[in-house]
Motif scaffolding. Structure first.
Motif, PDB file in Angstrom:
ATOM      1  N   LEU A 188       0.826   8.149  12.353  1.00  0.00           N
ATOM      2  CA  LEU A 188       1.364   9.488  12.577  1.00  0.00           C
ATOM      3  C   LEU A 188       0.383  10.325  13.386  1.00  0.00           C
ATOM      4  O   LEU A 188       0.761  11.018  14.337  1.00  0.00           O
ATOM      5  N   ALA A 218       0.856  -1.174   0.000  1.00  0.00           N
ATOM      6  CA  ALA A 218       0.000   0.000   0.000  1.00  0.00           C
ATOM      7  C   ALA A 218       0.893   1.225   0.000  1.00  0.00           C
ATOM      8  O   ALA A 218       2.015   1.186   0.498  1.00  0.00           O
ATOM      9  N   PRO A 219       0.416   2.321  -0.584  1.00  0.00           N
ATOM     10  CA  PRO A 219       1.245   3.515  -0.609  1.00  0.00           C
ATOM     11  C   PRO A 219       1.464   4.050   0.801  1.00  0.00           C
ATOM     12  O   PRO A 219       0.555   4.089   1.600  1.00  0.00           O
ATOM     13  N   THR A 220       2.675   4.423   1.098  1.00  0.00           N
ATOM     14  CA  THR A 220       2.938   4.986   2.414  1.00  0.00           C
ATOM     15  C   THR A 220       3.611   6.333   2.254  1.00  0.00           C
ATOM     16  O   THR A 220       4.244   6.615   1.241  1.00  0.00           O
ATOM     17  N   LEU A 221       3.466   7.131   3.286  1.00  0.00           N
ATOM     18  CA  LEU A 221       4.052   8.466   3.264  1.00  0.00           C
ATOM     19  C   LEU A 221       5.567   8.380   3.162  1.00  0.00           C
ATOM     20  O   LEU A 221       6.198   9.063   2.379  1.00  0.00           O
ATOM     21  N   PHE A 266      -1.962   7.824   1.865  1.00  0.00           N
ATOM     22  CA  PHE A 266      -0.833   7.363   2.684  1.00  0.00           C
ATOM     23  C   PHE A 266      -1.371   6.636   3.904  1.00  0.00           C
ATOM     24  O   PHE A 266      -1.903   7.265   4.814  1.00  0.00           O
ATOM     25  N   ARG A 267      -1.193   5.333   3.922  1.00  0.00           N
ATOM     26  CA  ARG A 267      -1.792   4.572   5.003  1.00  0.00           C
ATOM     27  C   ARG A 267      -1.082   4.778   6.336  1.00  0.00           C
ATOM     28  O   ARG A 267      -1.587   4.375   7.371  1.00  0.00           O
ATOM     29  N   ASP A 268       0.113   5.401   6.342  1.00  0.00           N
ATOM     30  CA  ASP A 268       0.762   5.614   7.630  1.00  0.00           C
ATOM     31  C   ASP A 268       0.209   6.849   8.341  1.00  0.00           C
ATOM     32  O   ASP A 268       0.611   7.155   9.453  1.00  0.00           O
TER      33      ASP A 268
END
Lengths: 402, 283
Positions: free
Chosen positions: B191, A26-29, B185-187
């Motif tokens: 955060l 999955a796309p992550t920051l 953005f799954r993070d």
């Protein structure tokens, strides 16, 4: 253009959808930050490309093609859930998509609450739902369960309620993605009835299905999609035939196997309907002819031609050969054709696979065997239900002497 | 067909419903349904049901009061903490619910066309309903405390609706920004969890500004920074509405901080509209 488009329910102009393949994660920051400033070539593919078409109001269009060819993307684009990369699509009238029945049901809410919620999501005024509520529940056959939270429903009940809301919402455009293959047979028949009803009332239907006989039965027009392009469109029968020939069976997604010494070969096969014309969809109760062309490298005495028919999910329906049928072939050499006729065709509606073989009289020598080689579909116009079509005759018995 | 037919026009700029766009009766009905779903599903199956909406902030306030009394001693009024915690809970719930409003409805977003913005708006709306109900409890508690020798209720009560509105604008802006961000953005979720706890301590939730002011002596940059946190202005305003002897000072920096909610909502709407084009691709 403006004059035409007044009649069209769906207009697509140069429609395209490109996906970037980001791999499995999955796309992550942090992933994006890590990529920042570097140009990493991202592989991309076009799920649909350059699709332009107009679907007039009141028409039913089927979309067929191999898995992953872009059928569902096409429906998603028309539904407005997928944003096109280029081009434009306009859908006139209230759309209802049966892309996934019961999407938006909340497990903790009761059937009743979910009906109203789902209807609101589909854009149906609350007042209309209140009026049609009894019919929705009736159609779904869930009267005694309607005040139970849907998490206690079986998957069939879930789908039935979803279909009932969608069907009773009387949309101008109905998008159907392979959802009719759910529920029990009785419910499926009711769904098909409902679809016929919508057709009669001049609604526009766009539907994706692998059930070719349903496509042929219901659609006015068929789009054949392959690798993101609409490669053919037109009358159902010839388009389905082209699909079967080019994309199914050998070289297609179906796993076929070949065995044998190849001293004699099955070179080709043509399926013909009762009228003798080549067909991809045959009719229950009518004649089906299978013209098998063969090639023999040397003279072979007393060869046996065999065939087997399996359903789409691998269940063997019937198999026989020239030996069993009492039609011995003296000898073959060079090239030729042999015809197998099934008259009347006893198969009911569905997708089937044909296997063919040539072997020696004593079964010791396999010359050529093509397993699950040739797909075809059967349509049942007789109206008779059941597992097989049995030829029947009704008459008055001879007057019994008293 | 006597009325104008609705259409969905889909272009690379996104899908639009015509005519009417977002502001139609159907949209209003859908929003009401989504808010009702949010509220119903949250407390279904729990023994206290809706009471939890009131009990949670009350328990939180109780815990904070107990600990502060132990750690800091006197100096922060119980009433101030209660008002602060109730308002803070509203924001936290909007942040958490808004952030997952799209990802937790992925089925719906991928399959059905409807204005996606309604999902974070509905979460905020449901939390607003919760908050308004919890305000009743808040007033009841303040009244009881007042009767037993506390501060009692007083202040610029007439301004309370404006403060609630402004807090809602702020929360909606946050919900919109995070809803879109969490799809891309799954993070975001992780955060935000960390940032929320940091934010809790730099916002005057369980203390008030009289506790910060001593530190600001000799540090002229501190108070502007504190006021630029929109939560400072909002919490102080909420206290000024219901408690006697609390005032919201209208300085350059407090005004600037209170303008942020409007900017945030504008940014939230703009970002969400851009982000929603790819929702179906990313979910």
């Amino acid at each position: 253009m403006a004059g035409d488009s007044g009649q069209a329910a769906i207009i697509a102009e140069g429609l395209g959808k490109r996906y970037r393949v980001r791999g499995m994660a999955a796309p992550t920051l942090f992933g994006s930050l890590a990529r920042l400033g570097r140009t990493v070539p991202v592989p991309e593919f076009w799920a649909l490309r350059d699709a332009s078409f107009e679907i007039p109001r009141g028409r039913t269009v089927g979309v067929i093609g191999p898995n992953g060819s872009g059928k569902s993307s096409l429906l998603g684009l028309v539904a407005g859930t997928i944003t096109p990369t280029c081009g434009r699509v306009t859908a006139r009238g209230r759309i209802c998509s049966l892309l996934e029945l019961g999407a938006g049901f909340h497990p903790d809410l009761t059937g009743r609450e979910n009906v109203f919620l789902n209807a609101a999501i589909l854009g149906i005024p609350r007042e209309d739902v209140r009026r049609r509520f009894d019919r929705i529940v009736e159609f779904a056959g869930l009267r005694e369960f309607i005040d139970m939270p849907v998490k206690h429903y079986s998957s069939g009940m879930y789908v039935r309620l979803g279909f009932a809301v969608a069907a009773e919402s009387d949309p101008d455009i109905l998008l159907i993605d392979e959802v009719l293959a759910v529920g029990d047979v009785a419910f499926q028949l009711r769904c098909l009835d409902r679809i016929r009803d919508l057709q009669r009332r001049g609604r526009t239907l766009l539907f994706v299905s692998h059930a070719l006989q349903t496509v042929e039965e219901f659609c006015h027009e068929v789009f054949l999609v392959h690798k993101g392009s609409i490669v053919a469109r037109g009358e159902p029968a010839p388009t389905i035939l082209r699909y079967i020939r080019e994309f199914m069976g050998e070289g297609g997604p179906v796993f076929t196997q070949e065995f044998g010494s190849r001293e004699a070969e099955i070179a080709g096969v043509t399926l013909r309907g009762a009228d003798g014309r080549e067909a991809g969809v045959l009719e229950t109760g009518q004649a089906m002819h299978v013209d098998v062309s063969w090639r023999a490298k040397r003279r072979i005495d007393r060869p046996v031609f065999g065939f087997a028919i399996k359903t789409g999910n691998g269940f063997q329906v019937f198999g026989s050969n020239t030996q069993l049928a009492g039609h011995p072939v003296d000898a073959i050499e060079g090239e030729g054709t042999i015809r197998l006729s099934l008259d009347p065709l006893a198969l009911m509606a569905g997708n089937y696979m044909l296997s063919l073989s040539i072997h020696s009289w004593d079964h010791a020598q396999q010359y050529h065997r093509r397993e699950d080689w040739y797909p075809f579909a059967v349509r049942n116009n007789t109206g008779a239900p059941g597992a097989f079509f049995l030829q029947t005759r009704w008459s008055n018995p001879p007057a019994a002497a008293t | 067909m006597n009325e104008v037919e609705p259409s969905i026009v889909s272009t690379p700029a996104g899908a639009r419903a015509l005519p009417g766009g977002l502001f139609t009766r159907a949209t209003a009905e859908l929003l009401a349904s989504l808010v009702a779903r949010e509220l119903k599903s949250r407390y279904k199956g729990s023994v206290f049901g809706f009471l939890w909406a009131l009990l949670v902030p009350l328990f939180m306030a109780f815990i904070y009061v107990m600990f502060l009394r132990l750690l800091v001693g006197r100096g922060v009024s119980v009433e101030g903490i209660i008002v602060g915690v109730f308002a803070w809970q509203y924001t936290v719930q909007c942040v958490q619910g808004g952030m997952t409003s799209i990802t937790s409805n992925s089925n719906l977003v991928r399959k059905v066309f409807f204005p996606r913005i309604l999902l974070p708006v509905a979460v905020t709306g449901a939390n607003l309903v919760n908050f308004l109900l919890s305000l009743i409890v808040q007033f009841a508690v303040l009244a009881v405390l007042g009767a037993s020798g506390g501060l009692g209720i007083g202040g610029a009560l007439w301004a309370l609706p404006a403060v609630v509105l402004w807090l809602t604008v702020f929360n909606l802006g946050l919900a919109l920004l995070l809803a879109g961000a969490n799809v891309h953005f799954r993070d975001t979720q992780h955060l935000v969890g960390v940032l929320l706890s940091a934010w809790f301590f730099v916002s005057p939730v369980m203390y008030d500004l009289s506790l910060v002011e001593p530190f600001a002596e000799g540090r002229p940059w501190l108070m502007p920074l504190v006021w630029l946190n929109p939560m400072t202005g909002l919490l102080t305003a909420a206290r000024a509405c219901v408690l006697p002897d609390v005032e919201l000072p209208w300085t350059l920096w407090s005004t600037a901080g209170l303008l942020i909610p409007a900017l945030l909502l504008g940014a939230g709407v703009a970002v969400f509209r851009r982000a929603q084009r790819h929702f179906a691709d990313l979910l």
